[in-house]
Design a protein around this motif. Structure first.
Motif, PDB file in Angstrom:
ATOM      1  N   TYR A  42       0.543   3.033   4.408  1.00 19.40           N
ATOM      2  CA  TYR A  42       1.472   4.005   4.974  1.00 19.40           C
ATOM      3  C   TYR A  42       2.581   3.275   5.730  1.00 19.40           C
ATOM      4  N   ALA A  43       3.683   3.923   5.993  1.00 15.66           N
ATOM      5  CA  ALA A  43       4.855   3.306   6.625  1.00 15.66           C
ATOM      6  C   ALA A  43       4.533   2.581   7.928  1.00 15.66           C
ATOM      7  N   GLN A  44       3.588   3.065   8.711  1.00 10.13           N
ATOM      8  CA  GLN A  44       3.225   2.439   9.979  1.00 10.13           C
ATOM      9  C   GLN A  44       2.240   1.288   9.807  1.00 10.13           C
ATOM     10  N   GLY A  45       1.908   0.947   8.565  1.00  9.40           N
ATOM     11  CA  GLY A  45       0.970  -0.141   8.312  1.00  9.40           C
ATOM     12  C   GLY A  45      -0.475   0.298   8.251  1.00  9.40           C
ATOM     13  N   GLU A  46      -0.731   1.592   8.370  1.00  5.60           N
ATOM     14  CA  GLU A  46      -2.089   2.108   8.245  1.00  5.60           C
ATOM     15  C   GLU A  46      -2.435   2.260   6.763  1.00  5.60           C
ATOM     16  N   GLY A  77     -10.723   2.045  11.858  1.00  7.24           N
ATOM     17  CA  GLY A  77     -11.382   0.767  12.054  1.00  7.24           C
ATOM     18  C   GLY A  77     -10.529  -0.438  11.720  1.00  7.24           C
ATOM     19  N   LEU A  78      -9.456  -0.237  10.972  1.00  4.84           N
ATOM     20  CA  LEU A  78      -8.536  -1.346  10.717  1.00  4.84           C
ATOM     21  C   LEU A  78      -7.604  -1.484  11.918  1.00  4.84           C
ATOM     22  N   PRO A  79      -7.396  -2.694  12.433  1.00  3.74           N
ATOM     23  CA  PRO A  79      -6.533  -2.860  13.607  1.00  3.74           C
ATOM     24  C   PRO A  79      -5.049  -2.876  13.244  1.00  3.74           C
ATOM     25  N   SER A  80      -4.613  -1.885  12.473  1.00  4.03           N
ATOM     26  CA  SER A  80      -3.244  -1.859  11.976  1.00  4.03           C
ATOM     27  C   SER A  80      -2.227  -1.650  13.096  1.00  4.03           C
ATOM     28  N   HIS A  81      -2.672  -1.150  14.250  1.00  2.06           N
ATOM     29  CA  HIS A  81      -1.755  -0.987  15.382  1.00  2.06           C
ATOM     30  C   HIS A  81      -1.358  -2.354  15.953  1.00  2.06           C
ATOM     31  N   ARG A  99      -0.525  -5.668   5.134  1.00  2.00           N
ATOM     32  CA  ARG A  99       0.517  -6.151   4.228  1.00  2.00           C
ATOM     33  C   ARG A  99       0.100  -6.129   2.762  1.00  2.00           C
ATOM     34  N   ARG A 100      -1.201  -6.274   2.490  1.00  2.00           N
ATOM     35  CA  ARG A 100      -1.687  -6.296   1.101  1.00  2.00           C
ATOM     36  C   ARG A 100      -3.015  -5.544   1.017  1.00  2.00           C
ATOM     37  N   LEU A 101      -3.244  -4.933  -0.151  1.00  2.00           N
ATOM     38  CA  LEU A 101      -4.480  -4.192  -0.409  1.00  2.00           C
ATOM     39  C   LEU A 101      -5.087  -4.628  -1.726  1.00  2.00           C
ATOM     40  N   ALA A 102      -6.394  -4.501  -1.796  1.00  2.76           N
ATOM     41  CA  ALA A 102      -7.114  -4.686  -3.063  1.00  2.76           C
ATOM     42  C   ALA A 102      -8.202  -3.626  -3.106  1.00  2.76           C
ATOM     43  N   VAL A 103      -8.416  -3.069  -4.284  1.00  2.05           N
ATOM     44  CA  VAL A 103      -9.482  -2.094  -4.452  1.00  2.05           C
ATOM     45  C   VAL A 103     -10.217  -2.407  -5.744  1.00  2.05           C
ATOM     46  N   ALA A 107      -0.885  -8.553   8.590  1.00  4.32           N
ATOM     47  CA  ALA A 107       0.264  -9.438   8.764  1.00  4.32           C
ATOM     48  C   ALA A 107      -0.121 -10.747   9.442  1.00  4.32           C
ATOM     49  N   ASP A 108      -1.176 -10.722  10.261  1.00  2.00           N
ATOM     50  CA  ASP A 108      -1.626 -11.947  10.940  1.00  2.00           C
ATOM     51  C   ASP A 108      -2.508 -12.824  10.059  1.00  2.00           C
ATOM     52  N   GLY A 109      -2.720 -12.426   8.781  1.00  4.19           N
ATOM     53  CA  GLY A 109      -3.500 -13.214   7.836  1.00  4.19           C
ATOM     54  C   GLY A 109      -4.982 -12.894   7.818  1.00  4.19           C
ATOM     55  N   LYS A 110      -5.456 -12.051   8.728  1.00  6.17           N
ATOM     56  CA  LYS A 110      -6.873 -11.677   8.746  1.00  6.17           C
ATOM     57  C   LYS A 110      -7.165 -10.709   7.601  1.00  6.17           C
ATOM     58  N   VAL A 111      -8.385 -10.811   7.053  1.00  7.50           N
ATOM     59  CA  VAL A 111      -8.803  -9.965   5.935  1.00  7.50           C
ATOM     60  C   VAL A 111      -9.952  -9.070   6.389  1.00  7.50           C
TER      61      VAL A 111
END
Length: 93
Positions: free
Chosen positions: A12-16, A44-48, A53-57, A67-71
């Motif tokens: 989503y636009a806010q990174g969620e 539960g995702l710390p998107s705030h 930046r990237r998703l996989a399903v 954005a900080d490189g954490k997965v």
């Protein structure tokens, strides 16, 4: 009988991350047998703190790179891999 498990993910636009569909890749926890027909934010995702930046399903799992490189990963239920119905940070490297 063969059951198809499909989930969709969207940043989503806010990174969620929003998800909808059916199965463990939704990342909502709870009843995995009930489909989620409308998009819902994966809690539960710390998107705030760091936007996604990237998703996989996959068939049984989902993953988000921030954005900080954490997965962060979720799903994998019953396949012998990482198993969590809600997101958890994974060590990469």
């Amino acid at each position: 009988a063969y059951i198809v498990i499909i989930a969709s993910l969207l940043v989503y636009a806010q990174g969620e991350v929003l998800s909808w569909g059916h199965g463990p890749a939704l990342g909502h926890g709870g009843d995995l047998n009930s489909p989620q027909l409308l998009p819902k934010v994966i809690a539960g995702l710390p998107s705030h703190a760091s936007p996604v930046r990237r998703l996989a399903v996959g068939e049984q799992m989902g993953a988000a790179m921030l954005a900080d490189g954490k997965v962060w990963c979720w799903g994998g239920l019953g396949l012998g891999m990482y198993e969590a119905s809600t997101p958890a940070e994974m060590e990469v490297g």
